[in-house]
Scaffold this active site. Structure first.
Site: not given
Ligand code: ADP
Ligand code: MG
Length: 141
Positions: A115, A126, A112, A49, A9
Site C-alpha cells: 500500500h 495514514e 497486491n 479503507y 501487506k
Molecule cells: P491502490 O492500493 O493502488 O491505491 P485503490 O486505492 O484503488 O488502489 O484500492 C485499494 C486496494 O483495494 C488495492 O490496493 C487492492 O488491494 C484492492 N482493490 C482495488 N480494486 C480492487 C478490485 N477490483 N478487486 C479486488 N480488490 C481491489
Molecule cells: Mg489507494
C-alpha cells in the site's frame, strides 16, 4: 522533503518478501524512517479503507488486510508520495510495469503486496494512524 505511508501487506509478509521490498525501496532513493510489524483490527481496517466502503470488493479488502501481520513504514524523500507509488506499480499486478513492487511481489489484484498513500493529505492521516502519540493502531507483534 515529503513523507508517505507504506504498508507491506499480509501476502508479501507471508511470502517472505519484506527484505526484498525494502531493498527496492532503499535503492529507489527513499529512506525508511519508521517501521513496525503490527496487525490491523477490523475496525481500523474499515476506517483506513473507508473511501472504498461502497465498492463491491470492500469486505474482501478488509478481510485480507487483517488476515496476517503487516509491516507499516514511513518513507521519506523528494516527492516521496509519487515516487513510491511509481515504485509500487499499478494496483493490478497484471498491469504493473516490469521491476515494480507489484509486478515482482504481488499475488493478485486483491493480494497486491503493498500500500502507498495517494496524496499529501492522506499521507498525513495514514501516518498518524500508526506513528503518533495518539496513534489509533499501536498493537505490535
Ligand atoms: P491502490 O492500493 O493502488 O491505491 P485503490 O486505492 O484503488 O488502489 O484500492 C485499494 C486496494 O483495494 C488495492 O490496493 C487492492 O488491494 C484492492 N482493490 C482495488 N480494486 C480492487 C478490485 N477490483 N478487486 C479486488 N480488490 C481491489
Ligand atoms: Mg489507494
Amino acid at each position: 522533503m515529503e513523507t508517505t505511508l507504506c504498508i507491506i501487506k499480509p501476502d508479501a509478509v507471508k511470502n517472505g518478501f519484506e527484505d526484498k521490498i525494502n531493498e527496492k525501496i532503499i535503492s529507489s532513493g527513499l529512506k525508511i524512517i519508521k517501521s513496525k510489524k503490527t496487525f490491523l483490527t477490523e475496525e481500523i481496517a474499515r476506517d483506513f479503507y473507508k473511501e472504498h466502503a461502497s465498492k463491491p470488493f470492500f469486505n474482501e479488502l478488509v478481510e485480507f488486510i487483517i488476515s496476517g501481520e503487516v509491516v507499516v513504514q514511513v518513507l521519506e524523500g523528494d516527492n516521496a508520495i509519487k515516487s513510491y507509488r511509481s515504485l509500487m506499480g499499478a494496483t493490478n499486478p497484471d498491469e504493473a510495469e516490469e521491476g515494480t513492487l507489484r509486478k515482482l511481489f504481488a499475488e493478485s489484484l486483491s493480494k497486491n503486496a503493498v500500500h502507498g498513500s495517494d496524496s499529501i493529505d492522506n499521507a498525513k492521516i495514514e501516518i498518524d494512524y500508526f506513528f503518533q502519540e495518539n496513534e489509533i493502531c499501536s498493537r505490535t507483534r
